[in-house]
Design a protein around this motif. Structure first.
Motif, PDB file in Angstrom:
ATOM      1  N   ASP A 117     -16.740 -67.308   1.476  1.00 22.71           N
ATOM      2  CA  ASP A 117     -16.464 -67.365   0.033  1.00 22.71           C
ATOM      3  C   ASP A 117     -15.914 -66.032  -0.470  1.00 22.71           C
ATOM      4  O   ASP A 117     -14.936 -65.992  -1.220  1.00 22.71           O
ATOM      5  N   GLU A 118     -16.526 -64.948  -0.026  1.00 21.41           N
ATOM      6  CA  GLU A 118     -16.062 -63.621  -0.448  1.00 21.41           C
ATOM      7  C   GLU A 118     -14.654 -63.347   0.060  1.00 21.41           C
ATOM      8  O   GLU A 118     -13.808 -62.800  -0.665  1.00 21.41           O
ATOM      9  N   GLN A 119     -14.377 -63.737   1.306  1.00 22.41           N
ATOM     10  CA  GLN A 119     -13.040 -63.536   1.869  1.00 22.41           C
ATOM     11  C   GLN A 119     -11.998 -64.321   1.087  1.00 22.41           C
ATOM     12  O   GLN A 119     -10.900 -63.813   0.807  1.00 22.41           O
ATOM     13  N   ALA A 120     -12.317 -65.579   0.756  1.00 18.62           N
ATOM     14  CA  ALA A 120     -11.372 -66.418   0.022  1.00 18.62           C
ATOM     15  C   ALA A 120     -11.092 -65.844  -1.367  1.00 18.62           C
ATOM     16  O   ALA A 120      -9.944 -65.819  -1.828  1.00 18.62           O
ATOM     17  N   ARG A 121     -12.129 -65.376  -2.042  1.00 12.95           N
ATOM     18  CA  ARG A 121     -11.944 -64.769  -3.361  1.00 12.95           C
ATOM     19  C   ARG A 121     -11.061 -63.523  -3.271  1.00 12.95           C
ATOM     20  O   ARG A 121     -10.159 -63.326  -4.100  1.00 12.95           O
ATOM     21  N   THR A 122     -11.312 -62.697  -2.262  1.00  8.63           N
ATOM     22  CA  THR A 122     -10.533 -61.470  -2.094  1.00  8.63           C
ATOM     23  C   THR A 122      -9.073 -61.801  -1.823  1.00  8.63           C
ATOM     24  O   THR A 122      -8.156 -61.153  -2.360  1.00  8.63           O
ATOM     25  N   LEU A 123      -8.824 -62.816  -1.003  1.00  6.57           N
ATOM     26  CA  LEU A 123      -7.455 -63.218  -0.702  1.00  6.57           C
ATOM     27  C   LEU A 123      -6.730 -63.687  -1.962  1.00  6.57           C
ATOM     28  O   LEU A 123      -5.578 -63.303  -2.208  1.00  6.57           O
ATOM     29  N   LEU A 124      -7.393 -64.510  -2.754  1.00  3.32           N
ATOM     30  CA  LEU A 124      -6.754 -65.009  -3.968  1.00  3.32           C
ATOM     31  C   LEU A 124      -6.522 -63.890  -4.978  1.00  3.32           C
ATOM     32  O   LEU A 124      -5.508 -63.875  -5.686  1.00  3.32           O
ATOM     33  N   GLU A 125      -7.432 -62.948  -5.044  1.00  2.00           N
ATOM     34  CA  GLU A 125      -7.218 -61.786  -5.911  1.00  2.00           C
ATOM     35  C   GLU A 125      -6.020 -60.975  -5.429  1.00  2.00           C
ATOM     36  O   GLU A 125      -5.231 -60.465  -6.236  1.00  2.00           O
ATOM     37  N   SER A 126      -5.856 -60.878  -4.109  1.00  5.53           N
ATOM     38  CA  SER A 126      -4.755 -60.087  -3.555  1.00  5.53           C
ATOM     39  C   SER A 126      -3.397 -60.713  -3.833  1.00  5.53           C
ATOM     40  O   SER A 126      -2.373 -60.016  -3.820  1.00  5.53           O
ATOM     41  N   VAL A 127      -3.356 -62.032  -4.076  1.00  4.24           N
ATOM     42  CA  VAL A 127      -2.087 -62.686  -4.417  1.00  4.24           C
ATOM     43  C   VAL A 127      -1.976 -62.925  -5.921  1.00  4.24           C
ATOM     44  O   VAL A 127      -1.140 -63.701  -6.386  1.00  4.24           O
ATOM     45  N   GLY A 128      -2.825 -62.256  -6.690  1.00  6.35           N
ATOM     46  CA  GLY A 128      -2.731 -62.296  -8.140  1.00  6.35           C
ATOM     47  C   GLY A 128      -3.330 -63.516  -8.797  1.00  6.35           C
ATOM     48  O   GLY A 128      -2.964 -63.864  -9.935  1.00  6.35           O
ATOM     49  N   LEU A 129      -4.280 -64.178  -8.125  1.00  2.00           N
ATOM     50  CA  LEU A 129      -4.856 -65.407  -8.672  1.00  2.00           C
ATOM     51  C   LEU A 129      -6.364 -65.301  -8.860  1.00  2.00           C
ATOM     52  O   LEU A 129      -7.076 -66.308  -8.817  1.00  2.00           O
ATOM     53  N   GLY A 130      -6.849 -64.083  -9.093  1.00  2.00           N
ATOM     54  CA  GLY A 130      -8.286 -63.896  -9.278  1.00  2.00           C
ATOM     55  C   GLY A 130      -8.845 -64.643 -10.475  1.00  2.00           C
ATOM     56  O   GLY A 130     -10.030 -64.976 -10.495  1.00  2.00           O
ATOM     57  N   ASP A 131      -7.973 -64.955 -11.438  1.00  2.00           N
ATOM     58  CA  ASP A 131      -8.436 -65.673 -12.632  1.00  2.00           C
ATOM     59  C   ASP A 131      -8.153 -67.169 -12.551  1.00  2.00           C
ATOM     60  O   ASP A 131      -8.343 -67.897 -13.537  1.00  2.00           O
ATOM     61  N   ARG A 132      -7.719 -67.646 -11.369  1.00  2.00           N
ATOM     62  CA  ARG A 132      -7.375 -69.072 -11.218  1.00  2.00           C
ATOM     63  C   ARG A 132      -8.178 -69.724 -10.087  1.00  2.00           C
ATOM     64  O   ARG A 132      -7.819 -70.799  -9.611  1.00  2.00           O
ATOM     65  N   LEU A 133      -9.280 -69.095  -9.707  1.00  2.00           N
ATOM     66  CA  LEU A 133     -10.042 -69.560  -8.550  1.00  2.00           C
ATOM     67  C   LEU A 133     -10.477 -71.017  -8.665  1.00  2.00           C
ATOM     68  O   LEU A 133     -10.468 -71.755  -7.678  1.00  2.00           O
ATOM     69  N   HIS A 134     -10.870 -71.425  -9.847  1.00  2.00           N
ATOM     70  CA  HIS A 134     -11.474 -72.744 -10.016  1.00  2.00           C
ATOM     71  C   HIS A 134     -10.519 -73.761 -10.634  1.00  2.00           C
ATOM     72  O   HIS A 134     -10.942 -74.805 -11.130  1.00  2.00           O
ATOM     73  N   HIS A 135      -9.225 -73.450 -10.587  1.00  2.00           N
ATOM     74  CA  HIS A 135      -8.219 -74.390 -11.057  1.00  2.00           C
ATOM     75  C   HIS A 135      -7.769 -75.284  -9.903  1.00  2.00           C
ATOM     76  O   HIS A 135      -7.645 -74.829  -8.760  1.00  2.00           O
ATOM     77  N   TYR A 136      -7.505 -76.552 -10.224  1.00  2.00           N
ATOM     78  CA  TYR A 136      -6.986 -77.495  -9.234  1.00  2.00           C
ATOM     79  C   TYR A 136      -5.467 -77.348  -9.149  1.00  2.00           C
ATOM     80  O   TYR A 136      -4.831 -76.836 -10.086  1.00  2.00           O
ATOM     81  N   PRO A 137      -4.860 -77.785  -8.035  1.00  2.00           N
ATOM     82  CA  PRO A 137      -3.406 -77.638  -7.893  1.00  2.00           C
ATOM     83  C   PRO A 137      -2.602 -78.154  -9.084  1.00  2.00           C
ATOM     84  O   PRO A 137      -1.624 -77.520  -9.483  1.00  2.00           O
TER      85      PRO A 137
END
Length: 224
Positions: A117-137
């Motif tokens: 979970d921590e790795q996935a969050r860090t990856l999404l933050e690194s691509v500029g999506l830290g504020d979109r974690l819980h959004h569906y496609p």
């Protein structure tokens, strides 16, 4: 190292044999960035799918890091692919019922990663999506979906990243953002990057351009 030796792919359509790839031999050193270009129907996406182990060639061999994947059974091939290859599709291929975070978690959990979970969050933050974690496609723009797809493809830190028209469904500005992201992953992690593109400007950002025509390599030159 990616090494293709006398690779051919033939199918039957309408009762007639159709040659998609014809005796393609190619070597791509580790950490190189290569664009595969050519007109529609030249065999670009088929070639990428074969390198990824998503299809089997009619003849020839594919060696990835010295291992012949054309001889591997489906189970070992799936495990090898999960550890060594990240694949980015033009149409994103996110799971619509999962959030951005859950989509990136899938390969990590399949690989048995600790602190997934921590790795996935860090990856999404690194691509500029830290504020979109819980959004569906469906709640994300095309560019955001492709950035989730990039994060998912890179989740297990594969040494080989394959991208099939990664900017094809995006406007030019968003496409440049996605390309900048792929280039930064290559720069920061030494990932071998092979991408299929119709866009010569995108191809020019690579180190090498391999052009296909009618299933054969027409040219193989440095991009700059």
């Amino acid at each position: 190292m990616i090494r293709l030796s006398h690779l051919s792919m033939r199918l039957t359509a309408g009762g007639r044999p159709v040659t998609i790839l014809d005796d393609v031999s190619l070597e791509i050193p580790a950490k190189q960035m290569v664009a595969i270009v050519g007109p529609s129907g030249s065999g670009k996406s088929t070639l990428l799918g074969l390198i990824a182990g998503l299809d089997r060639p009619t003849s020839g061999t594919i060696h990835l890091d010295g291992i012949d994947i054309t001889q591997m059974a489906e189970g070992p091939l799936a495990r090898f692919r999960r550890a060594h290859i990240g694949y980015i599709f033009q149409s994103f291929h996110l799971i619509p019922t999962l959030t951005a975070l859950e989509n990136v978690l899938v390969p990590l959990e399949l690989a048995g990663a600790t602190a997934a979970d921590e790795q996935a969050r860090t990856l999404l933050e690194s691509v500029g999506l830290g504020d979109r974690l819980h959004h569906y496609p469906v709640q994300l723009s095309g560019g955001e979906q492709q950035r989730v797809a990039v994060a998912r493809a890179f989740a297990c830190r594969p040494p080989i990243l394959l991208a099939d028209e990664p900017t094809g469904n995006l406007d030019s500005a968003t496409g440049r953002q996605v390309m900048d992201l792929l280039l930064s992953l290559h720069r920061d992690h030494g990932t071998t990057l092979v991408l299929v593109t119709h866009d010569r400007a995108t191809a020019a950002t690579m180190e090498r351009i391999v052009a296909l025509r009618d299933g054969r390599i027409e040219s193989d030159e440095p991009a700059r």
